[in-house]
Design a protein around this motif. Structure first.
Motif, PDB file in Angstrom:
ATOM      1  N   ARG A  55       0.822  -1.208   0.000  1.00  0.00           N
ATOM      2  CA  ARG A  55       0.000   0.000   0.000  1.00  0.00           C
ATOM      3  C   ARG A  55       0.855   1.256   0.000  1.00  0.00           C
ATOM      4  N   ALA A  56       1.964   1.208   0.745  1.00  0.00           N
ATOM      5  CA  ALA A  56       2.872   2.354   0.789  1.00  0.00           C
ATOM      6  C   ALA A  56       3.490   2.610  -0.580  1.00  0.00           C
ATOM      7  N   ASP A  57       3.880   1.543  -1.273  1.00  0.00           N
ATOM      8  CA  ASP A  57       4.448   1.697  -2.616  1.00  0.00           C
ATOM      9  C   ASP A  57       3.404   2.260  -3.582  1.00  0.00           C
ATOM     10  N   TYR A  58       2.143   1.780  -3.477  1.00  0.00           N
ATOM     11  CA  TYR A  58       1.069   2.261  -4.351  1.00  0.00           C
ATOM     12  C   TYR A  58       0.804   3.746  -4.103  1.00  0.00           C
ATOM     13  N   THR A  59       0.751   4.133  -2.834  1.00  0.00           N
ATOM     14  CA  THR A  59       0.509   5.533  -2.495  1.00  0.00           C
ATOM     15  C   THR A  59       1.635   6.425  -2.994  1.00  0.00           C
ATOM     16  N   ALA A  60       2.878   5.950  -2.829  1.00  0.00           N
ATOM     17  CA  ALA A  60       4.030   6.720  -3.312  1.00  0.00           C
ATOM     18  C   ALA A  60       3.970   6.895  -4.826  1.00  0.00           C
ATOM     19  N   GLY A  61       3.549   5.826  -5.528  1.00  0.00           N
ATOM     20  CA  GLY A  61       3.430   5.923  -6.985  1.00  0.00           C
ATOM     21  C   GLY A  61       2.367   6.927  -7.404  1.00  0.00           C
ATOM     22  N   ARG A  62       1.242   6.919  -6.690  1.00  0.00           N
ATOM     23  CA  ARG A  62       0.186   7.886  -7.014  1.00  0.00           C
ATOM     24  C   ARG A  62       0.648   9.317  -6.759  1.00  0.00           C
ATOM     25  N   LEU A  63       1.351   9.520  -5.679  1.00  0.00           N
ATOM     26  CA  LEU A  63       1.852  10.859  -5.382  1.00  0.00           C
ATOM     27  C   LEU A  63       2.811  11.334  -6.458  1.00  0.00           C
ATOM     28  N   ARG A  64       3.675  10.402  -6.929  1.00  0.00           N
ATOM     29  CA  ARG A  64       4.607  10.792  -7.998  1.00  0.00           C
ATOM     30  C   ARG A  64       3.840  11.126  -9.275  1.00  0.00           C
ATOM     31  N   ALA A  65       2.753  10.364  -9.539  1.00  0.00           N
ATOM     32  CA  ALA A  65       1.964  10.615 -10.753  1.00  0.00           C
ATOM     33  C   ALA A  65       1.215  11.936 -10.660  1.00  0.00           C
ATOM     34  N   ILE A  66       0.689  12.241  -9.480  1.00  0.00           N
ATOM     35  CA  ILE A  66      -0.052  13.487  -9.294  1.00  0.00           C
ATOM     36  C   ILE A  66       0.858  14.692  -9.372  1.00  0.00           C
ATOM     37  N   GLY A  67       2.016  14.584  -8.803  1.00  0.00           N
ATOM     38  CA  GLY A  67       2.964  15.673  -8.831  1.00  0.00           C
ATOM     39  C   GLY A  67       3.061  16.378  -7.491  1.00  0.00           C
ATOM     40  N   ASP A  68       3.928  17.322  -7.513  1.00  0.00           N
ATOM     41  CA  ASP A  68       4.190  18.064  -6.293  1.00  0.00           C
ATOM     42  C   ASP A  68       2.981  18.929  -5.918  1.00  0.00           C
ATOM     43  N   ALA A  69       2.648  18.947  -4.631  1.00  0.00           N
ATOM     44  CA  ALA A  69       1.483  19.703  -4.172  1.00  0.00           C
ATOM     45  C   ALA A  69       1.618  21.197  -4.473  1.00  0.00           C
ATOM     46  N   PHE A  70       2.810  21.747  -4.333  1.00  0.00           N
ATOM     47  CA  PHE A  70       3.013  23.167  -4.611  1.00  0.00           C
ATOM     48  C   PHE A  70       2.800  23.471  -6.084  1.00  0.00           C
ATOM     49  N   ALA A  71       3.268  22.547  -6.937  1.00  0.00           N
ATOM     50  CA  ALA A  71       3.072  22.740  -8.377  1.00  0.00           C
ATOM     51  C   ALA A  71       1.591  22.705  -8.716  1.00  0.00           C
ATOM     52  N   LEU A  72       0.854  21.783  -8.067  1.00  0.00           N
ATOM     53  CA  LEU A  72      -0.579  21.709  -8.308  1.00  0.00           C
ATOM     54  C   LEU A  72      -1.296  22.973  -7.840  1.00  0.00           C
ATOM     55  N   GLU A  73      -0.894  23.488  -6.714  1.00  0.00           N
ATOM     56  CA  GLU A  73      -1.490  24.723  -6.216  1.00  0.00           C
ATOM     57  C   GLU A  73      -1.234  25.875  -7.181  1.00  0.00           C
ATOM     58  N   ALA A  74      -0.025  25.923  -7.750  1.00  0.00           N
ATOM     59  CA  ALA A  74       0.318  26.978  -8.703  1.00  0.00           C
ATOM     60  C   ALA A  74      -0.534  26.854  -9.966  1.00  0.00           C
ATOM     61  N   GLN A  75      -0.714  25.601 -10.463  1.00  0.00           N
ATOM     62  CA  GLN A  75      -1.545  25.388 -11.643  1.00  0.00           C
ATOM     63  C   GLN A  75      -2.988  25.770 -11.374  1.00  0.00           C
ATOM     64  N   LEU A  76      -3.487  25.416 -10.188  1.00  0.00           N
ATOM     65  CA  LEU A  76      -4.851  25.758  -9.829  1.00  0.00           C
ATOM     66  C   LEU A  76      -5.040  27.269  -9.773  1.00  0.00           C
ATOM     67  N   ALA A  77      -4.068  27.969  -9.207  1.00  0.00           N
ATOM     68  CA  ALA A  77      -4.160  29.427  -9.132  1.00  0.00           C
ATOM     69  C   ALA A  77      -4.154  30.041 -10.537  1.00  0.00           C
ATOM     70  N   GLU A  78      -3.330  29.482 -11.421  1.00  0.00           N
ATOM     71  CA  GLU A  78      -3.275  29.990 -12.803  1.00  0.00           C
ATOM     72  C   GLU A  78      -4.604  29.776 -13.518  1.00  0.00           C
ATOM     73  N   ARG A  79      -5.210  28.587 -13.314  1.00  0.00           N
ATOM     74  CA  ARG A  79      -6.504  28.309 -13.947  1.00  0.00           C
ATOM     75  C   ARG A  79      -7.581  29.245 -13.411  1.00  0.00           C
ATOM     76  N   ARG A  80      -7.517  29.549 -12.127  1.00  0.00           N
ATOM     77  CA  ARG A  80      -8.499  30.466 -11.553  1.00  0.00           C
ATOM     78  C   ARG A  80      -8.345  31.864 -12.134  1.00  0.00           C
ATOM     79  N   GLU A  81      -7.105  32.286 -12.356  1.00  0.00           N
ATOM     80  CA  GLU A  81      -6.870  33.593 -12.970  1.00  0.00           C
ATOM     81  C   GLU A  81      -7.406  33.618 -14.402  1.00  0.00           C
TER      82      GLU A  81
END
Length: 241
Positions: A55-81
């Motif tokens: 389960r830990a390996d699966y979760t780590a893989g999903r996190l790597r696929a999703i990307g960095d949380a800060f990068a996601l926050e930046a993308q979300l802010a850009e889309r909102r703008e």
């Protein structure tokens, strides 16, 4: 003594004594559970460990696929703008369209009556007084009222010749209202009389001659009858190409 006990005794005697040759100060307690039970517990614990690791390996893989949380926050802010900018542009266009619609309605309310009045005068001249009134709806669709009649007739219900005369009258009325009289802007007509019969053509030419007293009229045509009908009139110049 059973074989299992003998085996334990021999294993104990074969096990080297602790350093210094001293035996344990206190006897070692036997486990409360049997070896079989402990083996099952060990297997269960190993299985749980493996499942947790998976389960830990699966979760780590999903996190790597999703990307960095800060990068996601930046993308979300850009889309909102981008959404805010698009909404602002949409609101501006909607306001402009609403304003133009109001201006168009106001213009039509002021423009249509005068346009109908002028078109009626031209249409009466073109038809020898057979029609006395012209009205236009908001889309500038024309209706004509015959002299002595109270009901307006749709342009589509007129004869082909009368319909052509009606729309020529409307075009001439529009020119009167949008072309400044003091500028003496020329009026250019391209085969405007091509569908008129000879009688209607003669009436239209007489009207154009009156208009030519105030502004130059250029009538382009591929026929010869116009020249034949008014070629000898004063201030009429025929140019053949």
């Amino acid at each position: 003594m059973d074989s299992d006990a003998q085996y334990r005794k021999k294993a104990y005697e074969a096990y080297p004594a602790p350093e210094g040759g001293n035996a344990p100060a206190a006897p070692v307690d036997r486990p409360a559970q049997s070896r079989e039970t402990l083996r099952h517990e060990l297997e269960r614990t190993v299985a749980e460990r493996d499942e947790t690791r998976s389960r830990a390996d699966y979760t780590a893989g999903r996190l790597r696929a999703i990307g960095d949380a800060f990068a996601l926050e930046a993308q979300l802010a850009e889309r909102r703008e981008q959404l805010a900018a698009a909404q602002e542009e949409y609101d501006a266009i909607a306001l402009a369209m609403e304003t133009l619609e109001r201006a168009n309605t106001s213009l039509q309310n002021r423009f249509s009556p005068e346009l109908g009045k002028r078109a009626a005068a031209y249409f009466s001249a073109l038809t020898g007084g057979r029609y006395a009134a012209v009205s236009l709806d908001r889309s500038f669709h024309a209706l004509a009222t015959a002299s002595g009649d109270s009901a307006a007739r749709d342009a589509a219900l007129l004869s082909q010749g009368a319909g052509d005369q009606l729309y020529l009258a409307v075009r001439l009325a529009v020119c009167d209202m949008v072309l400044p009289a003091e500028k003496h802007v020329p009026l250019v007509l391209d085969d405007a009389l091509v569908s008129f019969d000879d009688e209607r053509c003669r009436a239209a030419l007489e009207l154009l001659l009156r208009i030519a007293a105030d502004r130059q009229v250029l009538l382009l045509t591929c026929q010869h009858r116009e020249a034949a009908q008014i070629g000898n009139r004063e201030n009429v110049q025929i140019i053949s190409l």
